[in-house]
Design a protein around this motif. Structure first.
Motif, PDB file in Angstrom:
ATOM      1  N   ARG A   1      53.334  38.343  34.805  1.00 12.72           N
ATOM      2  CA  ARG A   1      53.767  37.333  35.009  1.00 12.72           C
ATOM      3  C   ARG A   1      53.822  37.414  36.567  1.00 12.72           C
ATOM      4  N   ARG A   2      53.697  38.310  37.256  1.00 12.99           N
ATOM      5  CA  ARG A   2      54.214  38.414  38.507  1.00 12.99           C
ATOM      6  C   ARG A   2      52.208  39.602  38.879  1.00 12.99           C
TER       7      ARG A   2
ATOM      8  N   PRO B   1      48.795  48.124  38.218  1.00 13.06           N
ATOM      9  CA  PRO B   1      48.916  49.123  37.262  1.00 13.06           C
ATOM     10  C   PRO B   1      49.352  47.705  35.526  1.00 13.06           C
ATOM     11  N   ARG B   2      48.127  48.278  34.591  1.00 11.56           N
ATOM     12  CA  ARG B   2      48.065  47.572  33.465  1.00 11.56           C
ATOM     13  C   ARG B   2      49.500  47.909  32.930  1.00 11.56           C
ATOM     14  N   SER B   3      49.994  46.450  32.471  1.00  8.03           N
ATOM     15  CA  SER B   3      51.545  45.797  31.299  1.00  8.03           C
ATOM     16  C   SER B   3      50.639  46.262  30.146  1.00  8.03           C
TER      17      SER B   3
ATOM     18  N   GLN C   1      53.878  30.444  30.451  1.00  9.09           N
ATOM     19  CA  GLN C   1      53.180  31.238  32.271  1.00  9.09           C
ATOM     20  C   GLN C   1      52.542  31.985  31.536  1.00  9.09           C
ATOM     21  N   VAL C   2      53.642  33.452  30.918  1.00 10.71           N
ATOM     22  CA  VAL C   2      53.041  34.906  30.776  1.00 10.71           C
ATOM     23  C   VAL C   2      51.306  34.803  29.845  1.00 10.71           C
ATOM     24  N   CYS C   3      50.938  33.653  28.800  1.00 15.11           N
ATOM     25  CA  CYS C   3      50.181  33.465  28.160  1.00 15.11           C
ATOM     26  C   CYS C   3      48.728  32.636  29.243  1.00 15.11           C
TER      27      CYS C   3
END
Length: 364
Positions: A132-133, A141-143, A308-310
């Motif tokens: 989200r950020r 950095p990748r989630s 929002q995340v998607c």
């Protein structure tokens, strides 16, 4: 330029075109088939409208089959391309399932190969705030969700033996099975059983190597491929890699069906690129679901927070779901396959990609 490449000597014609479209600076896309403006080798394909009731189509998040457009390609019998037949808002359900639900245990993903089960239990929960950020810098950095490359469902494909087995199976998602069954029926394959699925998660630097999907024991049933998010170029070739492939665009919501002669053809995805509308997300993903879903719908509403995340994930990514029937009615696995290992990574020579962060699975 693409046509000239197919006439050169040296490496096979498929590999040459794969490398051509893989280039980041390639600008000559005139040879890529666009099903939003069909012509040339593209022709209208007939669907089995009476095989899917409007109610069942609605339940799967699809428009009535009578409203779909379907196309074939000259020289590729059994290949069917259906430009986005989804109802407004319904693509969002499948995106959320691919990111939030389907990567969960007992399903298998690439992260399981080098992380403990505890660390892969809740990829969504561990990633959503970071996503989200997320800004636009590629150095962030990748989630964990961004490190996801593939998820297998139902019968889990063994990348080393290139086989499925009876002893490595988990329940196939009922909503995805229902969607697949309606699409297969509309294409003339009533009774299709969704038994295995491979979800591929692509980013702008991703590609998928040249391969044939032949591990299923029943090749009489189609391979279904659903695409969401950013766009890609798909290459469909012949029975041999020496045959030059046809390039085509796949956009969000598009469905491909490979059956009959086309079921065992070489294919690949050399390139993922921003959707042609030039917006962060294609407009077909702008609309939310209507409040009144039909009774028995497999589609679920997503919270604004979840979407929002998607949406942030899809700004840089494409997701594909490929569904197949592994066994014919009444068919069983040969005994020797039941001792196969579970979920190994594909070997380095099983794909065309040279960098570890690119896609490893041998499927659409």
């Amino acid at each position: 330029a693409a046509a000239a490449l197919t006439r050169e000597g040296g490496e096979d014609a498929f590999r040459r075109l794969f490398r051509f479209y893989r280039q980041r600076d390639v600008s000559d896309l005139r040879g890529v088939v666009d099903f939003s403006a069909p012509g040339g080798q593209v022709f209208r394909s007939q669907l089995s409208i009476s095989s899917v009731s409007d109610q069942d189509a609605y339940r799967a998040g699809l428009r009535p089959v009578s409203q779909w457009k379907a196309y074939g390609l000259s020289g590729y019998p059994g290949f069917i391309f259906i430009p986005n037949p989804f109802l407004p808002g319904c693509q969002r359900h499948w995106v959320k399932q691919c990111l939030k639900l389907y990567p969960e245990k007992p399903n298998v993903c690439n992260l399981d190969l080098h992380m403990t089960p505890e660390k892969t239990m809740d990829l969504w929960g561990q990633s959503k705030e970071q996503l989200r950020r997320k800004g636009s810098s590629k150095w962030e950095p990748r989630s964990l969700l961004e490190k996801l490359r593939w998820v297998t469902l139902g019968y889990h494909y063994n990348w080393n033996t290139k086989k499925y087995s009876a002893n490595h199976h988990t329940p196939f998602p009922s909503d995805l099975a229902f969607l697949s069954e309606q699409v297969a029926a509309a294409c003339g394959f009533r009774g299709f059983q969704a038994q295995a699925g491979i979800l591929n998660y692509y980013h702008f630097d991703s590609s998928l190597g040249i391969h044939v999907d032949e591990s299923e024991l029943d090749h009489s049933r189609p391979l279904l491929s659903f695409s969401f998010g950013q766009s890609s170029i798909f290459l469909l070739g012949g029975l041999k890699r020496e045959e030059a492939p046809t390039a085509m665009f796949m956009h969000s919501g598009d469905i491909m069906v490979m059956s009959g002669f086309s079921r065992l053809l070489y294919h690949a995805v050399p390139r993922v690129f921003p959707n042609p509308e030039g917006t962060a997300l294609p407009s077909c993903l702008d609309q939310a679901l209507p409040s009144d879903l039909p009774v028995g719908s497999v589609i679920e509403h997503s919270s604004d927070e979840d979407w929002q995340v998607c949406a942030k994930y899809l700004q840089f990514s494409r997701i594909s779901m490929t569904i197949r029937q592994v066994l014919a009615e009444g068919q069983k696995f040969p005994e020797e396959s039941e001792t196969s290992g579970k979920g190994q990574a594909p070997s380095e020579d099983s794909h065309e990609n040279s960098r570890a962060k690119r896609h490893k699975p041998n499927t659409v």
